[in-house]
Motif scaffolding. Sequence first.
Motif, PDB file in Angstrom:
ATOM      1  N   ILE A  83       0.839  -1.203   0.000  1.00 54.39           N
ATOM      2  CA  ILE A  83       0.000   0.000   0.000  1.00 54.39           C
ATOM      3  C   ILE A  83       0.872   1.250   0.000  1.00 54.39           C
ATOM      4  O   ILE A  83       0.622   2.212  -0.723  1.00 54.39           O
ATOM      5  N   GLY A  84       1.932   1.197   0.824  1.00 59.58           N
ATOM      6  CA  GLY A  84       2.839   2.340   0.883  1.00 59.58           C
ATOM      7  C   GLY A  84       3.467   2.627  -0.465  1.00 59.58           C
ATOM      8  O   GLY A  84       3.559   3.788  -0.892  1.00 59.58           O
ATOM      9  N   LEU A  85       3.881   1.585  -1.150  1.00 53.58           N
ATOM     10  CA  LEU A  85       4.487   1.769  -2.470  1.00 53.58           C
ATOM     11  C   LEU A  85       3.483   2.353  -3.444  1.00 53.58           C
ATOM     12  O   LEU A  85       3.822   3.201  -4.263  1.00 53.58           O
ATOM     13  N   TYR A  86       2.252   1.889  -3.313  1.00 53.50           N
ATOM     14  CA  TYR A  86       1.223   2.387  -4.223  1.00 53.50           C
ATOM     15  C   TYR A  86       1.117   3.902  -4.144  1.00 53.50           C
ATOM     16  O   TYR A  86       1.044   4.591  -5.155  1.00 53.50           O
ATOM     17  N   PHE A  87       1.136   4.422  -2.914  1.00 50.86           N
ATOM     18  CA  PHE A  87       0.999   5.865  -2.754  1.00 50.86           C
ATOM     19  C   PHE A  87       2.274   6.613  -3.143  1.00 50.86           C
ATOM     20  O   PHE A  87       2.285   7.832  -3.212  1.00 50.86           O
ATOM     21  N   SER A  88       3.371   5.874  -3.339  1.00 52.26           N
ATOM     22  CA  SER A  88       4.645   6.540  -3.607  1.00 52.26           C
ATOM     23  C   SER A  88       5.048   6.514  -5.066  1.00 52.26           C
ATOM     24  O   SER A  88       6.008   7.180  -5.431  1.00 52.26           O
ATOM     25  N   VAL A  89       4.367   5.733  -5.862  1.00 52.91           N
ATOM     26  CA  VAL A  89       4.833   5.524  -7.232  1.00 52.91           C
ATOM     27  C   VAL A  89       3.806   6.051  -8.226  1.00 52.91           C
ATOM     28  O   VAL A  89       2.609   5.891  -8.038  1.00 52.91           O
ATOM     29  N   ILE A  90       4.321   6.686  -9.265  1.00 53.33           N
ATOM     30  CA  ILE A  90       3.476   7.195 -10.347  1.00 53.33           C
ATOM     31  C   ILE A  90       3.859   6.475 -11.630  1.00 53.33           C
ATOM     32  O   ILE A  90       5.035   6.374 -11.960  1.00 53.33           O
ATOM     33  N   ASP A  91       2.878   5.967 -12.321  1.00 59.43           N
ATOM     34  CA  ASP A  91       3.156   5.323 -13.593  1.00 59.43           C
ATOM     35  C   ASP A  91       3.578   6.395 -14.596  1.00 59.43           C
ATOM     36  O   ASP A  91       2.864   7.382 -14.780  1.00 59.43           O
ATOM     37  N   PRO A  92       4.742   6.214 -15.242  1.00 53.47           N
ATOM     38  CA  PRO A  92       5.215   7.277 -16.137  1.00 53.47           C
ATOM     39  C   PRO A  92       4.321   7.482 -17.350  1.00 53.47           C
ATOM     40  O   PRO A  92       4.360   8.541 -17.964  1.00 53.47           O
ATOM     41  N   VAL A  93       3.540   6.484 -17.708  1.00 57.15           N
ATOM     42  CA  VAL A  93       2.704   6.615 -18.901  1.00 57.15           C
ATOM     43  C   VAL A  93       1.357   7.241 -18.556  1.00 57.15           C
ATOM     44  O   VAL A  93       0.928   8.205 -19.171  1.00 57.15           O
ATOM     45  N   THR A  94       0.695   6.692 -17.529  1.00 58.14           N
ATOM     46  CA  THR A  94      -0.655   7.171 -17.240  1.00 58.14           C
ATOM     47  C   THR A  94      -0.678   8.282 -16.203  1.00 58.14           C
ATOM     48  O   THR A  94      -1.696   8.933 -16.011  1.00 58.14           O
ATOM     49  N   HIS A  95       0.408   8.500 -15.488  1.00 58.00           N
ATOM     50  CA  HIS A  95       0.512   9.503 -14.428  1.00 58.00           C
ATOM     51  C   HIS A  95      -0.465   9.256 -13.287  1.00 58.00           C
ATOM     52  O   HIS A  95      -0.890  10.181 -12.616  1.00 58.00           O
ATOM     53  N   ASN A  96      -0.832   8.018 -13.110  1.00 60.36           N
ATOM     54  CA  ASN A  96      -1.648   7.652 -11.954  1.00 60.36           C
ATOM     55  C   ASN A  96      -0.785   6.851 -10.994  1.00 60.36           C
ATOM     56  O   ASN A  96       0.263   6.325 -11.372  1.00 60.36           O
ATOM     57  N   HIS A  97      -1.265   6.737  -9.754  1.00 58.92           N
ATOM     58  CA  HIS A  97      -0.630   5.773  -8.858  1.00 58.92           C
ATOM     59  C   HIS A  97      -0.810   4.385  -9.447  1.00 58.92           C
ATOM     60  O   HIS A  97      -1.783   4.111 -10.149  1.00 58.92           O
ATOM     61  N   THR A  98       0.111   3.491  -9.141  1.00 55.58           N
ATOM     62  CA  THR A  98       0.035   2.189  -9.776  1.00 55.58           C
ATOM     63  C   THR A  98       0.615   1.110  -8.877  1.00 55.58           C
ATOM     64  O   THR A  98       1.457   1.379  -8.020  1.00 55.58           O
ATOM     65  N   PHE A  99       0.130  -0.109  -9.077  1.00 58.28           N
ATOM     66  CA  PHE A  99       0.708  -1.269  -8.407  1.00 58.28           C
ATOM     67  C   PHE A  99       1.723  -1.971  -9.302  1.00 58.28           C
ATOM     68  O   PHE A  99       2.240  -3.021  -8.933  1.00 58.28           O
ATOM     69  N   SER A 100       1.982  -1.432 -10.471  1.00 61.89           N
ATOM     70  CA  SER A 100       2.825  -2.133 -11.435  1.00 61.89           C
ATOM     71  C   SER A 100       4.249  -2.277 -10.904  1.00 61.89           C
ATOM     72  O   SER A 100       4.909  -1.293 -10.563  1.00 61.89           O
ATOM     73  N   LEU A 101       4.725  -3.518 -10.849  1.00 60.92           N
ATOM     74  CA  LEU A 101       6.081  -3.749 -10.368  1.00 60.92           C
ATOM     75  C   LEU A 101       7.109  -3.184 -11.331  1.00 60.92           C
ATOM     76  O   LEU A 101       8.214  -2.829 -10.945  1.00 60.92           O
ATOM     77  N   VAL A 102       6.716  -3.095 -12.602  1.00 63.19           N
ATOM     78  CA  VAL A 102       7.644  -2.548 -13.589  1.00 63.19           C
ATOM     79  C   VAL A 102       7.886  -1.066 -13.315  1.00 63.19           C
ATOM     80  O   VAL A 102       9.027  -0.598 -13.322  1.00 63.19           O
ATOM     81  N   ALA A 103       6.806  -0.360 -13.033  1.00 63.78           N
ATOM     82  CA  ALA A 103       6.977   1.058 -12.728  1.00 63.78           C
ATOM     83  C   ALA A 103       7.714   1.242 -11.407  1.00 63.78           C
ATOM     84  O   ALA A 103       8.533   2.146 -11.252  1.00 63.78           O
ATOM     85  N   MET A 104       7.424   0.366 -10.447  1.00 64.48           N
ATOM     86  CA  MET A 104       8.051   0.510  -9.137  1.00 64.48           C
ATOM     87  C   MET A 104       9.554   0.253  -9.197  1.00 64.48           C
ATOM     88  O   MET A 104      10.303   0.702  -8.349  1.00 64.48           O
ATOM     89  N   ALA A 105       9.999  -0.514 -10.206  1.00 64.71           N
ATOM     90  CA  ALA A 105      11.410  -0.869 -10.271  1.00 64.71           C
ATOM     91  C   ALA A 105      12.276   0.285 -10.767  1.00 64.71           C
ATOM     92  O   ALA A 105      13.491   0.205 -10.697  1.00 64.71           O
ATOM     93  N   SER A 106      11.655   1.341 -11.260  1.00 68.43           N
ATOM     94  CA  SER A 106      12.443   2.487 -11.713  1.00 68.43           C
ATOM     95  C   SER A 106      12.336   3.590 -10.678  1.00 68.43           C
ATOM     96  O   SER A 106      11.242   4.094 -10.424  1.00 68.43           O
ATOM     97  N   GLN A 107      13.488   3.968 -10.137  1.00 68.51           N
ATOM     98  CA  GLN A 107      13.457   4.907  -9.014  1.00 68.51           C
ATOM     99  C   GLN A 107      12.942   6.283  -9.428  1.00 68.51           C
ATOM    100  O   GLN A 107      12.477   7.048  -8.591  1.00 68.51           O
ATOM    101  N   GLU A 108      13.021   6.619 -10.720  1.00 70.04           N
ATOM    102  CA  GLU A 108      12.557   7.957 -11.098  1.00 70.04           C
ATOM    103  C   GLU A 108      11.037   8.078 -11.066  1.00 70.04           C
ATOM    104  O   GLU A 108      10.509   9.164 -11.175  1.00 70.04           O
ATOM    105  N   ASN A 109      10.344   6.956 -10.880  1.00 72.83           N
ATOM    106  CA  ASN A 109       8.886   7.024 -10.813  1.00 72.83           C
ATOM    107  C   ASN A 109       8.372   7.327  -9.411  1.00 72.83           C
ATOM    108  O   ASN A 109       7.184   7.407  -9.197  1.00 72.83           O
ATOM    109  N   TYR A 110       9.273   7.444  -8.438  1.00 77.62           N
ATOM    110  CA  TYR A 110       8.830   7.665  -7.068  1.00 77.62           C
ATOM    111  C   TYR A 110       8.595   9.149  -6.819  1.00 77.62           C
ATOM    112  O   TYR A 110       9.313  10.004  -7.333  1.00 77.62           O
TER     113      TYR A 110
END
Lengths: 545, 511
Positions: A196-223
């Motif tokens: 849940i914490g990660l969800y609130f910390s990560v933005i999907d670079p494509v959709t600009h929404n919060h996301t559960f995507s592990l791919v987006a979470m793996a890139s530190q620039e999305n935080y």
Amino acid sequence: MLSLIVFLPILAGLVILAVPSSQKQVIRIISLVAALVQIVLAIVIWRGYDPSLAGIIAAPGGSPAGSFQFIERVPWISLDLGGFGKLNIEYFLGVDGISITMVILTALISTIGVLSSWTIQKQVKGYFILYNLLATAMMGCFVALDFFLFYVFWEIMLLPMYFLIGIWGGPNREYAAIKFFLYTLFGSVFMLLVMIGLYFSVIDPVTHNHTFSLVAMASQENYIKDAILGPDNVFWRYVAFIVLFVGFAIKVPMFPFHTWLPDAHVEAPTPISVILAGVLLKLGTYGMMRINFPLFPEVFQASLFVIGVFGAINIIYGAFCALAQQDLKKMVAYSSISHMGYVLLGLAAANSEGMLGALYQMFNHGTITAMLFLLVGVIYDRAHTRQIDKFGGLASYMPVYAGIVTVAWFASLGLPGLSGFISEAFVFVGAFSSVTTRNIAIVSVLGIVFGAAYLLWSLQRMFLGTRKPDAAYDLEVGSDGHEHIHFHDWKGKLDLDGRELAMLVPLTVIIIILGIYPMPVIGLLTTSINKLVTVLSPVVLTTMN
Amino acid sequence: MFELPSGAEIQAIIASLNASVGYFIPEIYLSVLFMLLIVIDLVAKGRKNNLLSLTTLAGLAGSIFFIVPQHSMKAGEFFFGMYVLDEFGLFFKYFFVISGMLTVIVTMADEQFDSETKSMGEYYALVVAMVLGMIMMASSNDLLMIFLSMELVSFSAYILTGYYKRNLQSSEAALKYLVYGAVSSGLMVYGFSLIYGMTAQTNLIKISASLAANGYDPLVMILATLLIIAGFGYKIGAVPFHFWSPDVYEGAPTPITALLSVASKAAGFALLVRFYFVSVPHSLQPYEDIVGIDWHSLLIVIAAASMIYGNVVALWQKNVKRLLAYSSIAHAGYLLLGIIVMDKFGTQATLFYLLAYFLMNFGAFYIVILIANKTGSENLDDYRGLGKSMPLAGGALTVFLISLVGLPPTAGFIGKLMIFAAMLNKGDLYIVLALIGILTSVISLYYYMLIPLNMFLRDSPHSEERSMELSLPSRLIMIALMVLTIYFGLYFAPLSDFAKYSSALYGMSFQ
């Protein structure tokens, strides 16, 4: 494609639900067919996989396509939370080098498990429904790229496992089953909070929404910088890394969280031990490679030494414990702990050789340990005991069995020419070339010596020499004038029968081939491992900040 | 001096009442249904239990036709501000009507009634009265109205708890419930009177305005807060106002236990949310209090204590109904977490959790009844080996229990997920509370799993094969509840959207 391979077993489970419970053979065959189709699908995926694509993180531009393969991505749940943006959960599957090896392993071990379940006589229908549910959940974990989806699969695994140990297990099964359940749940509930914490910390670079995507979470620039698990929030990032690590380490299992494993193995029926050792333990280290490390690379870099030390403890402590066991299955269980230590050590090396060795070791441990447990099951079926000193001289009476045992045992101790050697060698090369883990690697080599000790010693006590006075079988002179052994109430073939050979021979072949020519597996994962090492490397981190 | 109103004023009052009645149709309908049931009981001859239960079922279902049109009405207060119509209240109207219907269905399946009591006349009428009272609790906007509706629920519940008249345990439960209930509503009324003394208002919205405008004496406010929380805490069964619940849950007829544990608790929460969000002025920071005790920190302590106490004490229970009683104390704690967050997301999470809790708890109690019908017992030991003789019930019960633990893929998991998400969204203090919630849910796994453990892992002490065939309707209801629990665990958008829609309270807008 991936959906099919994931949900095929559960579909088979639904079909079984409609079959009357008296039709035991039909139920078994349905499960076997599903498992075999799963293998075919795994081969199709393997052949269609392009090893030049790296995975781990998204391709440049933020899209996972072009980096991951066999992607299936559809929105699953999308909720508008008013001021809190949108809650987006995706059904998001895909494979890269890390997961494809595990997909193949899972398909293989599931099938072996079904064959091994043939001897289950009690409540066959319920057994195979739960077994198929478990198979779906395991496969789902390895291909899920959405954290929420991963978590759902991860937790769905627990319940069938609980019942499979608890209903079809040995005398102390209640204790073992609930211990397994509580340990793993304890590990995974923290994962829920981190998720849940990660969800609130990560933005999907494509959709600009919060996301559960592990791919987006793996890139530190999305935080988001000041979010709860954003780069500025160092304290909570460390806490999150540690609780995630503990959650995965319980599954590995890493000392001191390992105590559930011997209990679970000893009580579980053979096929479930095979699944547990062959696939479930890998989920722990897979989770580390997919989630724990890439999401918190700076914390990972800071904890290399600790992880390495725990790896070394696992290797040596596991080997010592194995040395002390009287029960063959318990010995194999502890050897499993010892061998998973190599994986941790390889991960702690944090270089290509070490990581590669770790992942390859995961695959090899899956095949080798599955074999070990199958072989333990073979002798237990006949003798109804697993006490090592209740045997002796088996080699002359069960030559085929003894031969396969020897291959498996030698593969487990890392004999060159068998697959275990290559992965352990890689792990040590990697660990030695990293300054942080060099001394740990030197100490850990002792593990190989002790490993050889308990394996060879047990081999000697069980298979060489002559029958012991209190052995679990009698000697009698057959009509042909030769001595035979006779197990008290065993009606089947004395040496391995066709079904047992069908399980063991393919594994033996794989172990030998991958020991001589490891490229079919290593070739799949090299690009991804290199990428993972880059993602985790401190150089990238400093340039980014 | 009290002055008689002039003719014009009376005209105005009557006009206002006439206008208000239009908003009150479902409640009037339920009152008529209540009286109709009593009349049927008096008039009908012979075996009339089925007639009564089916009338109740149809009657409650019919009330939905009167609730649906209310969505198109504008939210507002009426009857001189005594009562409101808003999305939040409507949510609970559905919730309670459907709870009532399920209670009737569950009662029809329960064979213990046949042996314990002859007449079911008042029973169904009282269930309807309780539903009516709970609906009014959720929509009351005035201290007096809150008290009256709460007492309507309580009195019905006292009688229903003791409905097995010749059963000592049932009577004991009713008496305990009555004594605790009387004390706590006494305390609550005292708290109300203090509030009235400070503000000279009984209307929640006006209380809020008055407190914000004129300030208040912190000491009196704390006292009033404590006293009122005692009343609400009793209804929701939170620590330390929970003492009645294990005995009452164990002694009451099981359908009533289900109703108490789901609907009556939900009514308490509805009241708590409305009172807490509407009457406490939000212009004041919750921490401004001099003595340091305020609503907010009190609720935090109660929530943490409920989760810990409920889950830990449940570990030692040997009776399934008692075990579920302690679990319901723990769930009161989880539900409070969503309220403590104090924003729209938190309220939405609470409402969602209530819906999930509704499904899984009713499901669990339903199966407990079906099992008790066959075995005559609710003891854990008598559940041994039942998984083999009734695999469907065992499987369904396992699903409900897994949902109560909060494991995917069930609605209970999504409920916990949303509550924890609402908490983590708020920051550090809430993370600690979320940790307590998470850890206690691991503890809860142990005792919930005791039931499947006995059902599936142990063998029945009875060697003979007992007939455990369940009737088709029972199986269908069971499967429906189970499928819904899993369905909303995998695809929860409809429920969650409904919860979000329903988190709108009249007189309160979230920042």
